[in-house]
Design a protein around this motif. Structure first.
Motif, short mmCIF file in Angstrom:
data_model
loop_
_atom_site.label_atom_id
_atom_site.label_comp_id
_atom_site.label_asym_id
_atom_site.label_seq_id
_atom_site.Cartn_x
_atom_site.Cartn_y
_atom_site.Cartn_z
N ALA A 130 0.86 -1.19 0.00
CA ALA A 130 0.00 0.00 0.00
C ALA A 130 0.89 1.24 0.00
N PHE A 131 0.26 2.41 -0.03
CA PHE A 131 0.99 3.67 0.03
C PHE A 131 1.20 4.17 1.45
N ALA A 132 0.71 3.43 2.41
CA ALA A 132 1.00 3.64 3.82
C ALA A 132 0.99 2.27 4.48
N VAL A 133 1.64 2.14 5.61
CA VAL A 133 1.71 0.85 6.28
C VAL A 133 0.30 0.38 6.64
N PRO A 134 -0.09 -0.82 6.24
CA PRO A 134 -1.44 -1.31 6.55
C PRO A 134 -1.71 -1.30 8.06
N GLU A 135 -2.97 -1.16 8.40
CA GLU A 135 -3.37 -1.10 9.80
C GLU A 135 -2.85 -2.33 10.55
N GLY A 136 -2.24 -2.09 11.68
CA GLY A 136 -1.69 -3.17 12.47
C GLY A 136 -0.31 -3.62 12.04
N GLY A 137 0.26 -2.96 11.01
CA GLY A 137 1.54 -3.41 10.48
C GLY A 137 2.75 -2.64 10.95
N LEU A 138 2.56 -1.60 11.76
CA LEU A 138 3.71 -0.79 12.17
C LEU A 138 4.75 -1.59 12.94
#
Length: 387
Positions: free
Chosen positions: A213-221
Motif C-alpha cells: 500500500a501507500f501507507a503501512v497497513p493497519e496493524g503493520g507498524l
C-alpha cells in the motif's frame, strides 16, 4: 546457515545494513532468508514478513495497472494522454537540453501512453542532473528520494508539471523516473477514483498482496523497518525515516514512481503473476500474456540505452522496469526483467528459467549504481541450483 543467508550475512554482521530479507525462487523451489534487525542497534529481529519502503519497485506495479486499463479498452498505447491530463495538452520543449527553461519550442507531437510507459515522454532524469529543466523536477515536483508527505496533491502536482518544459521531444530519449508518477495520475483520472483504490481492486486484491500500500497497513507498524543512509565519513548509519514517520499515513500524492511499502511475499506474488503470463495463483486473468510480453520487452534504441547509461548500465527498458539485452556478468541474464529501489531494494524475474530474485534492505542507495550486496545477491540468484 543457507547459501543465501551466507551471501547477506557479511553485510549485516559487518554493519553495512541493520538487516535484510531475501527470496530466490526457481520454479517451485524457494529459498528465503531474514537476518539482522528491523532497526539499527538491535531490537525487533527481521522476519520474512517485515515491511519495507520499496521505492522504485512501485514502477512495475504502476505499469501493470496501466495495462489492465488498456485491456479494458479504456486506454491504448497510442492514446494521447491530454484527453485525461489536459495540463499536458500543449507541452513545450527546451531548444537544447542545456538551454534555459524559457528557451522553448512546441512539442512536435502529443505525448502518448506508450511514451509514458517507456519513459520517453520528455520529463525525467538524464545523466546530467545540472541541466536547468532537470532542476525544476526537484524543486517543483519533489522528484528524487521518496518523501511522500512533502509532495503536493495530484491536481496541483500536474499543474506544476505543466509549467516545466520537456528536456527532449516526445519519443526521442529515455529519461528516468517522472513518467511513472504521471502514469499514477493517469490511472486515477481514467478510472474515476484514486490510485490506491484502483491498485487494491485490480492488482493487490487479486494477487493477495495484503501488505502492499501507500501507507503501512493497519496493524503493520510493528513489522515496519527503519530507513537509513550512510553516516558521514563511515560513521554510524543515520535514520531517514522511522516506522511512525512518512509512511504511517496516506500521502496527498500516491506516487506511482516510488510510494509503496511491501513485503517479500507480496512482491513474489506479483512476480509469479508475470511468470505465469498474467495469471493469479488461482487461475484468474489479471493480465493477458501479450501485456506481460510488452511489459518485459525492451523498447529502446541503442542510442536511447546509451543515453540512459547512468541508470541502465547497458540494459534496455520495458514498461516499468529494465530488461537485460546482453549477458555481461552473472547478474545480467538475458531477458531478466525488474528494477532496483533507491531505499535498498531489488526485484527481478528471469522468464527463461522461471526465476525470481527479491532483496529488501533498509539502507538508501548512494547513487544509481547498485551496491555490492545487490551484485553478490544477483550472482547467487543466477547460480545453477538452489538448496
Amino acid at each position: 546457515m543457507t547459501g543465501l543467508h551466507r551471501v547477506l550475512d557479511r553485510y549485516v554482521s559487518g554493519g553495512a545494513m541493520p538487516g535484510a530479507v531475501a527470496l530466490v525462487a526457481r520454479g517451485d523451489r524457494v529459498e528465503t532468508a531474514a537476518l539482522g534487525y528491523a532497526q539499527a542497534g538491535g531490537g525487533t529481529p527481521m522476519a520474512p514478513d517485515s515491511i519495507f519502503r520499496v521505492a522504485s519497485l512501485t514502477k512495475p506495479v504502476t505499469a501493470a495497472a496501466v495495462m489492465t486499463l488498456i485491456e479494458d479498452g479504456r486506454l491504448a498505447l497510442d492514446s494521447p494522454v491530454s484527453r485525461w491530463l489536459p495540463e499536458l495538452a500543449s507541452p513545450m520543449v527546451v531548444r537544447t537540453p542545456d538551454a534555459a527553461v524559457e528557451d522553448v519550442v512546441p512539442a512536435a507531437r502529443p505525448i502518448t501512453v506508450e511514451d509514458l510507459l517507456t519513459f520517453r515522454a520528455g520529463w525525467g532524469f538524464p545523466s546530467d542532473f545540472s541541466l536547468p529543466a532537470v532542476g525544476l523536477l526537484f524543486s517543483e515536483l519533489r522528484q528524487g528520494p521518496p518523501q511522500p508527505q512533502l509532495v503536493a496533491a495530484p491536481d496541483a502536482w500536474m499543474a506544476a508539471l505543466s509549467r516545466i518544459p520537456l528536456l527532449h521531444q516526445p519519443g526521442e530519449a529515455w529519461l528516468y523516473n517522472t513518467c511513472s508518477d504521471v502514469l499514477g495520475v493517469l490511472i486515477a483520472r481514467v478510472s474515476g477514483g484514486s490510485l490506491p483504490a484502483f491498485l487494491e481492486e485490480r492488482v493487490f486484491g487479486p494477487l493477495g498482496m495484503t501488505d502492499t500500500a501507500f501507507a503501512v497497513p493497519e496493524g503493520g507498524l510493528g513489522r515496519f523497518t527503519g530507513y537509513y543512509r550512510s553516516g558521514p565519513e563511515g560513521g554510524p548509519l543515520e535514520l531517514i525515516d522511522a516506522p511512525d514517520g512518512q509512511w504511517s499515513r496516506l500521502p496527498a500524492f500516491p506516487s506511482g514512481t516510488g510510494g509503496l511499502v511491501s513485503t517479500a511475499a507480496d512482491l513474489y506474488a506479483f512476480a509469479r503473476m508475470l511468470l505465469a503470463g498474467g495469471l493469479t495463483d488461482d487461475g484468474r486473468v489479471l493480465l493477458s500474456p501479450g501485456s506481460v510480453r510488452r511489459m518485459t520487452t525492451d523498447w529502446l534504441t541503442p542510442a536511447q540505452r546509451e543515453g540512459g547509461a547512468l541508470f541502465l548500465e547497458g540494459q534496455g527498458w520495458g514498461f516499468g522496469g529494465s530488461v537485460d539485452v546482453t549477458v555481461r556478468d552473472p547478474w545480467n541474464v538475458l531477458g531478466r526483467y525488474g528494477w532496483v529501489g533507491g531505499t535498498g531494494t531489488a526485484a527481478h524475474i528471469v522468464p527463461s528459467t522461471a526465476t525470481t530474485a527479491i532483496l529488501l534492505t533498509q539502507r538508501e542507495l548512494s547513487g544509481p549504481t547498485p551496491p555490492p550486496v545487490m551484485r553478490d545477491f544477483w550472482r547467487y540468484a543466477a547460480g545453477p541450483e538452489l538448496p
